[in-house]
Structure formats: C-alpha cells, structure tokens
Motif scaffolding. Sequence first.
Motif, PDB file in Angstrom:
ATOM      1  N   ILE A   1       9.395 -27.198 -49.409  1.00 24.37           N
ATOM      2  CA  ILE A   1       9.432 -26.342 -50.428  1.00 24.37           C
ATOM      3  C   ILE A   1      10.121 -26.421 -51.256  1.00 24.37           C
ATOM      4  O   ILE A   1       9.013 -26.538 -52.574  1.00 24.37           O
ATOM      5  CB  ILE A   1       9.213 -24.410 -50.037  1.00 24.37           C
ATOM      6  N   LEU A   2      10.974 -27.479 -51.514  1.00 24.21           N
ATOM      7  CA  LEU A   2      11.710 -27.942 -52.659  1.00 24.21           C
ATOM      8  C   LEU A   2      11.589 -29.192 -52.629  1.00 24.21           C
ATOM      9  O   LEU A   2      11.569 -29.411 -54.312  1.00 24.21           O
ATOM     10  CB  LEU A   2      13.138 -28.579 -52.325  1.00 24.21           C
ATOM     11  N   ARG A   3      10.606 -30.221 -52.293  1.00 26.90           N
ATOM     12  CA  ARG A   3       9.836 -31.551 -52.368  1.00 26.90           C
ATOM     13  C   ARG A   3       7.915 -31.041 -51.938  1.00 26.90           C
ATOM     14  O   ARG A   3       7.992 -31.499 -51.343  1.00 26.90           O
ATOM     15  CB  ARG A   3      10.186 -32.680 -52.388  1.00 26.90           C
ATOM     16  N   PRO A   4       7.561 -30.255 -53.005  1.00 24.27           N
ATOM     17  CA  PRO A   4       5.702 -30.001 -52.442  1.00 24.27           C
ATOM     18  C   PRO A   4       5.648 -31.141 -52.601  1.00 24.27           C
ATOM     19  O   PRO A   4       4.354 -31.459 -51.523  1.00 24.27           O
ATOM     20  CB  PRO A   4       5.198 -29.369 -53.707  1.00 24.27           C
ATOM     21  N   LYS A   5       6.046 -32.424 -53.357  1.00 23.90           N
ATOM     22  CA  LYS A   5       4.787 -33.838 -52.686  1.00 23.90           C
ATOM     23  C   LYS A   5       4.983 -34.996 -52.023  1.00 23.90           C
ATOM     24  O   LYS A   5       4.975 -35.508 -52.072  1.00 23.90           O
ATOM     25  CB  LYS A   5       5.495 -34.645 -54.637  1.00 23.90           C
ATOM     26  N   ALA A   6       5.902 -34.346 -51.482  1.00 22.81           N
ATOM     27  CA  ALA A   6       6.834 -35.208 -50.095  1.00 22.81           C
ATOM     28  C   ALA A   6       5.527 -34.944 -49.259  1.00 22.81           C
ATOM     29  O   ALA A   6       4.959 -34.496 -48.750  1.00 22.81           O
ATOM     30  CB  ALA A   6       7.938 -34.806 -49.569  1.00 22.81           C
ATOM     31  N   VAL A   7       5.427 -36.428 -48.951  1.00 21.69           N
ATOM     32  CA  VAL A   7       4.421 -36.930 -47.669  1.00 21.69           C
ATOM     33  C   VAL A   7       4.846 -36.935 -46.756  1.00 21.69           C
ATOM     34  O   VAL A   7       4.250 -36.674 -45.854  1.00 21.69           O
ATOM     35  CB  VAL A   7       3.471 -37.955 -47.961  1.00 21.69           C
TER      36      VAL A   7
ATOM     37  N   PHE B   1      -3.939 -29.437 -44.847  1.00 25.33           N
ATOM     38  CA  PHE B   1      -4.243 -29.227 -46.437  1.00 25.33           C
ATOM     39  C   PHE B   1      -3.230 -29.699 -46.898  1.00 25.33           C
ATOM     40  O   PHE B   1      -3.389 -30.157 -48.584  1.00 25.33           O
ATOM     41  CB  PHE B   1      -4.269 -27.534 -45.853  1.00 25.33           C
ATOM     42  N   SER B   2      -1.992 -29.484 -47.129  1.00 21.60           N
ATOM     43  CA  SER B   2      -1.030 -30.254 -47.731  1.00 21.60           C
ATOM     44  C   SER B   2      -1.580 -31.920 -48.061  1.00 21.60           C
ATOM     45  O   SER B   2      -0.861 -31.859 -49.557  1.00 21.60           O
ATOM     46  CB  SER B   2       0.699 -29.714 -47.530  1.00 21.60           C
TER      47      SER B   2
END
Length: 216
Positions: free
Chosen positions: A131-137, A214-215
């Motif tokens: 949530i804090l880092r939405p771009k983390a893969v 999906f993310s």
Amino acid sequence: MEGHDSTAVNIVEETPKERKGKAPLLATPPGGSSTRKPLAVVQPGAPKAAAAGYRRGLAVFDVVLRIAGVATALAAAIAMGSTDQTLPFFTQFFQFKASYDDLPAFTFFLIANAITATYLVLTIPISIVCILRPKAVKPRVVLMFFDAVMVALTTSAAGGAASIVYLAHNGNSDANWPAICQQFNDFCQKISGAVVASFLSVVVLMALVVLSAFSL
C-alpha cells in the motif's frame, strides 16, 4: 534645395506575384474574436498517478482479504480442534466416543488450517508495504507464489476432510461403513462447519492470487 544633400528613398510596392509562396498573415474576423480553439494541456504524470492509485486500491483490498482469510482458517482449525463427543451410554468394555484425532485426515486438516492462518497473519505487513509502495514488484511476486502454495495445502486438507464428513453422514454399504451422524450429531455438525470454513479460506486465497496477478 541648394546647399543641402537630399536622400531619396524609393518605396517599392510589393506586387501580388512577389508575395506568392509566403505564409499568409492570420486575419482576425470581423468582431475581433478569433475562431481558433485553445489546445488542451495534458499533464505527463497523470496516467502514472492513476496507475499508482489503482494498485494502491488493490493492495488495500488485499489486506482486507487476508484478514478475512485469517478469520475463516482460524475458525476451521478451532472448530475441528474442539470436536469431541461422548455418548451417554456405554458398555462394560467400551465407551462410545468420537474425536477429531481418531482420524488422520482431521488431524492433517487442523494442522493445515493452522498453518494457513499463521501464514496470512505474517503476510499482512508485507501487504501493507504494497500500500505504501504501490510500484513495488518483488513483494507482489513473493505473495503470489506463497499464496498459490497455501491454496494447494488448504484445498488438499479441506478435500480430505470433506470425504470423511461425507462418509460420516452417508456411510458406505459396499465397505460396510455405517453412518455415524445419527448417533454423533454434535460431532458431525462441528466437522461439517469446519470444512465449510476451510473452503471459504480456499476461495479467499484464490482471490489473493488473482489480485496479485492484476497488480503486476
């Protein structure tokens, strides 16, 4: 005039042929208003911000699902672990009693659901990081892999327990296994509820795998 130098300036008027090929001047129509529409300004970071908000929303839903999965898996483990019924009548050499640890399938069911509940609790902080880092893969890849493992574990435990519950309710005349739920009614109700709760945990885990996909 005499005594003064005069300079003659020749003004050559431009003919229409000489102006050919030059860009025409933009003329303003009568009334002083221009007919040209202003260009829309698109901010370059808008699509990236929208994608980040979409992933953050999925991460929030992921946390909610993990909390729900903890509740269902823990309920299944507690219901199975507390299953124990002793009939009020007995003989001199035998007492009629039914407990979950009489069958290895129910013991495996209890352990598997306890592992699933513990796993979901431990992965909630990782989901909060998403949530804090939405771009983390990398966190998403790790969660999706272990969620798939938990789907397999919980499904196998619930399926094995469901087969025993079916035999307890209906029996098997070919194998001379009588149905015991007419005598051990409370026992059968508890194990049936535990199996239903475990299958709900399977649904939650499958939804978590889809959310992670999906993310990504």
